[in-house]
Motif scaffolding. Structure first.
Motif, mmCIF file in Angstrom:
data_model
loop_
_atom_site.group_PDB
_atom_site.id
_atom_site.type_symbol
_atom_site.label_atom_id
_atom_site.label_comp_id
_atom_site.label_asym_id
_atom_site.label_seq_id
_atom_site.Cartn_x
_atom_site.Cartn_y
_atom_site.Cartn_z
ATOM 1 N N ALA A 185 18.629 104.598 109.530
ATOM 2 C CA ALA A 185 19.791 104.999 108.731
ATOM 3 C C ALA A 185 20.537 103.808 108.145
ATOM 4 C CB ALA A 185 20.743 105.848 109.573
ATOM 5 N N THR A 186 20.421 102.618 108.770
ATOM 6 C CA THR A 186 21.164 101.436 108.302
ATOM 7 C C THR A 186 20.245 100.310 107.849
ATOM 8 O OG1 THR A 186 21.281 100.632 110.588
ATOM 9 C CG2 THR A 186 23.143 101.941 109.781
ATOM 10 N N ARG A 187 18.935 100.542 107.887
ATOM 11 C CA ARG A 187 17.983 99.478 107.568
ATOM 12 C C ARG A 187 18.182 98.938 106.153
ATOM 13 N NH1 ARG A 187 12.640 101.545 109.344
ATOM 14 N NH2 ARG A 187 13.585 101.087 111.377
ATOM 15 N N GLY A 188 18.635 99.809 105.244
ATOM 16 C CA GLY A 188 18.834 99.389 103.858
ATOM 17 C C GLY A 188 19.931 98.354 103.687
ATOM 18 N N LEU A 189 20.762 98.172 104.735
ATOM 19 C CA LEU A 189 21.842 97.175 104.668
ATOM 20 C C LEU A 189 21.344 95.766 104.984
ATOM 21 C CD1 LEU A 189 24.589 99.204 106.600
ATOM 22 C CD2 LEU A 189 24.302 99.001 104.109
ATOM 23 N N VAL A 190 20.089 95.678 105.405
ATOM 24 C CA VAL A 190 19.519 94.396 105.822
ATOM 25 C C VAL A 190 18.477 93.944 104.810
ATOM 26 C CG1 VAL A 190 18.261 93.196 107.671
ATOM 27 C CG2 VAL A 190 19.896 95.016 108.244
ATOM 28 N N ASN A 191 18.422 92.633 104.561
ATOM 29 C CA ASN A 191 17.378 92.080 103.693
ATOM 30 C C ASN A 191 16.009 92.584 104.142
ATOM 31 O OD1 ASN A 191 15.209 89.745 103.494
ATOM 32 N ND2 ASN A 191 16.618 89.464 101.761
ATOM 33 N N ALA A 192 15.178 93.004 103.184
ATOM 34 C CA ALA A 192 13.898 93.636 103.515
ATOM 35 C C ALA A 192 13.011 92.741 104.372
ATOM 36 C CB ALA A 192 13.171 94.036 102.231
ATOM 37 N N ASP A 193 12.944 91.463 104.032
ATOM 38 C CA ASP A 193 12.102 90.543 104.808
ATOM 39 C C ASP A 193 12.635 90.379 106.235
ATOM 40 O OD1 ASP A 193 10.393 90.154 102.699
ATOM 41 O OD2 ASP A 193 11.448 88.374 101.959
ATOM 42 N N THR A 194 13.964 90.312 106.335
ATOM 43 C CA THR A 194 14.574 90.186 107.664
ATOM 44 C C THR A 194 14.282 91.424 108.506
ATOM 45 O OG1 THR A 194 16.351 88.817 106.771
ATOM 46 C CG2 THR A 194 16.742 89.864 108.900
ATOM 47 N N ALA A 195 14.408 92.603 107.882
ATOM 48 C CA ALA A 195 14.150 93.855 108.605
ATOM 49 C C ALA A 195 12.712 93.897 109.114
ATOM 50 C CB ALA A 195 14.441 95.053 107.704
ATOM 51 N N LYS A 196 11.766 93.497 108.264
ATOM 52 C CA LYS A 196 10.364 93.487 108.679
ATOM 53 C C LYS A 196 10.150 92.533 109.852
ATOM 54 C CE LYS A 196 8.491 94.660 104.113
ATOM 55 N NZ LYS A 196 7.719 94.148 102.944
ATOM 56 N N ARG A 197 10.809 91.368 109.811
ATOM 57 C CA ARG A 197 10.655 90.391 110.883
ATOM 58 C C ARG A 197 11.201 90.947 112.202
ATOM 59 N NH1 ARG A 197 13.327 86.634 108.794
ATOM 60 N NH2 ARG A 197 15.178 86.363 110.131
ATOM 61 N N VAL A 198 12.370 91.573 112.122
ATOM 62 C CA VAL A 198 12.972 92.142 113.330
ATOM 63 C C VAL A 198 12.072 93.230 113.921
ATOM 64 C CG1 VAL A 198 14.912 93.504 114.210
ATOM 65 C CG2 VAL A 198 15.342 91.594 112.644
ATOM 66 N N ILE A 199 11.536 94.079 113.054
ATOM 67 C CA ILE A 199 10.668 95.164 113.533
ATOM 68 C C ILE A 199 9.408 94.606 114.190
ATOM 69 C CG2 ILE A 199 9.215 97.089 112.770
ATOM 70 C CD1 ILE A 199 11.379 97.622 110.596
ATOM 71 N N ARG A 200 8.821 93.560 113.581
ATOM 72 C CA ARG A 200 7.629 92.941 114.163
ATOM 73 C C ARG A 200 7.930 92.351 115.542
ATOM 74 N NH1 ARG A 200 6.569 90.888 108.909
ATOM 75 N NH2 ARG A 200 7.502 88.876 109.537
ATOM 76 N N VAL A 201 9.065 91.675 115.643
ATOM 77 C CA VAL A 201 9.448 91.081 116.933
ATOM 78 C C VAL A 201 9.673 92.171 117.974
ATOM 79 C CG1 VAL A 201 11.272 89.821 118.129
ATOM 80 C CG2 VAL A 201 10.415 88.975 115.937
ATOM 81 N N ALA A 202 10.362 93.241 117.579
ATOM 82 C CA ALA A 202 10.631 94.342 118.513
ATOM 83 C C ALA A 202 9.326 94.939 119.035
ATOM 84 C CB ALA A 202 11.480 95.411 117.831
ATOM 85 N N GLU A 203 8.377 95.106 118.122
ATOM 86 C CA GLU A 203 7.083 95.663 118.531
ATOM 87 C C GLU A 203 6.343 94.712 119.464
ATOM 88 O OE1 GLU A 203 5.177 96.433 114.826
ATOM 89 O OE2 GLU A 203 6.175 98.386 114.536
ATOM 90 N N SER A 204 6.395 93.410 119.176
ATOM 91 C CA SER A 204 5.679 92.436 120.006
ATOM 92 C C SER A 204 6.278 92.339 121.407
ATOM 93 C CB SER A 204 5.678 91.056 119.339
ATOM 94 O OG SER A 204 6.991 90.509 119.313
ATOM 95 N N LEU A 205 7.598 92.533 121.499
ATOM 96 C CA LEU A 205 8.267 92.477 122.800
ATOM 97 C C LEU A 205 8.205 93.810 123.551
ATOM 98 C CD1 LEU A 205 11.501 90.446 121.912
ATOM 99 C CD2 LEU A 205 9.441 89.610 123.073
ATOM 100 N N GLY A 206 7.804 94.876 122.837
ATOM 101 C CA GLY A 206 7.801 96.194 123.462
ATOM 102 C C GLY A 206 9.180 96.788 123.597
#
Length: 338
Positions: A27-48
């Motif tokens: 719901a708030t992802r659009g407030l974040v730079n697209a590249d930053t959002a992708k990086r955060v999601i990748r990190v979250a997935e890698s950490l579980g």
């Protein structure tokens, strides 16, 4: 190994915890730079990492959940509607909690109380009766709601309903064009707005077309079920009524007609034509395939979800009702009268 936290994700991604939180919330992802959002999601997935919805709701006073109140989950009409609801809710960061009422007012009240205890942010209700004190109470208490498929009288809330009157007209005109003059109507329950609206439209169309307007050919069913449809058709046949076609209040009632025709060795459409309403799944697999009125099920669900999200975002917004167009699907259950 300890469970990763939002702070762990933020540190690994090199961002503030608030930024990580926004990036992980659709719901708030659009407030974040697209590249930053992708990086955060990748990190979250890698950490579980898995977001904690309870913690989020305590912090934001929002649960991210919507209650879906369904009268009968065994009715094939509803799964496509639920799919349409979810298609809209998920990208908006919401999920649906489904409860089944079995058309029982006491069960419905208990289930809605349960949903409210789970802090749902609104309700999509498909159980509305013409006289529905519980929905009136919820409206007075300011609970955001949208009615689906039916609507109660005197409750000013958003609704999304099919254009029943036009659908009925299409069905009766189709039968009349084949030469049918005495058409029976197995109507839905008189306590539901849908049953009343379709029965009223049937009678009006019969009169407009100059067909037999015989009250004895209209039988209300107690429920929107196959069993109720079978009972209604048996009562007409046992009473010796003369008719060459049946317009059923919904497809399940029409299926009940099929059961009776098989019991009594009556040919469809050779001796009796049948038309349903809703175009639920698999009707084209029946013998004969059922002629019916098609309802855009998924569109109904999607529009209901949009109306509710609008009501949540702007509680003072005027209630808006949407009427969706229907279409006739001609299959093998209708033919000229014998």
């Amino acid at each position: 190994m300890s469970t990763p936290t939002l702070r762990d994700v933020a540190e690994a991604a090199g961002v503030h915890a608030a930024t990580a939180s926004r990036a992980l919330n659709p719901a708030t992802r659009g407030l974040v730079n697209a590249d930053t959002a992708k990086r955060v999601i990748r990190v979250a997935e890698s950490l579980g990492y898995r977001p904690n919805p309870i913690a989020r709701s305590l912090k934001t006073a929002k649960s991210g959940t919507i209650g879906l109140v369904i009268p009968d989950l065994t009715n094939p009409l509803f799964p496509p509607i639920v799919r349409g609801i979810e298609d809209v809710l998920e990208p908006a960061g919401y999920s649906g909690l489904i409860v089944n009422t079995d058309n029982d007012p006491h069960r419905e009240r208990a289930q809605i109380d349960l949903l409210r205890s789970r802090q749902v942010e609104g309700l999509i209700v498909a159980t509305a009766m013409l006289d529905h004190p519980l929905l009136e109470q919820l409206h007075r208490e300011g609970v955001p709601m949208v009615m689906v498929n039916r609507r109660p009288e005197g409750v000013d809330v958003p609704s999304i309903t099919p254009d029943d009157a036009t659908g009925v007209q299409l069905a009766v005109e189709h039968l009349a064009s084949l030469g049918h003059e005495r058409i029976a109507h197995l109507a839905g329950p008189v306590a539901t707005s849908t049953g009343v609206a379709r029965a009223r439209a049937f009678r009006g169309t019969v009169r407009d077309l100059g067909l037999a307007d015989d009250p004895s050919l209209a039988v209300p069913c107690d429920y929107w079920t196959e069993e109720a449809g079978a009972a209604a058709l048996r009562s007409l046949l046992d009473a010796g009524e003369s008719f060459t076609a049946v317009f059923a209040g919904n497809d399940l009632i029409a299926l009940g007609c099929y059961d009776v025709l098989a019991e009594r060795g009556i040919s469809c459409p050779g001796e009796l034509s049948i038309v349903g309403f809703n175009d639920m799944p698999f009707l084209d697999k029946l013998a004969p395939p059922l002629t019916t009125i098609a309802i855009p099920h998924q569109q109904i669900g999607a529009e209901a979800a949009r109306l509710l999200l609008d009501a949540i975002a702007d509680p003072d917004r005027a209630a808006r009702s949407v009427l969706l167009p229907l279409s006739l699907v001609v299959r093998g259950s209708t033919a000229p009268p014998p």
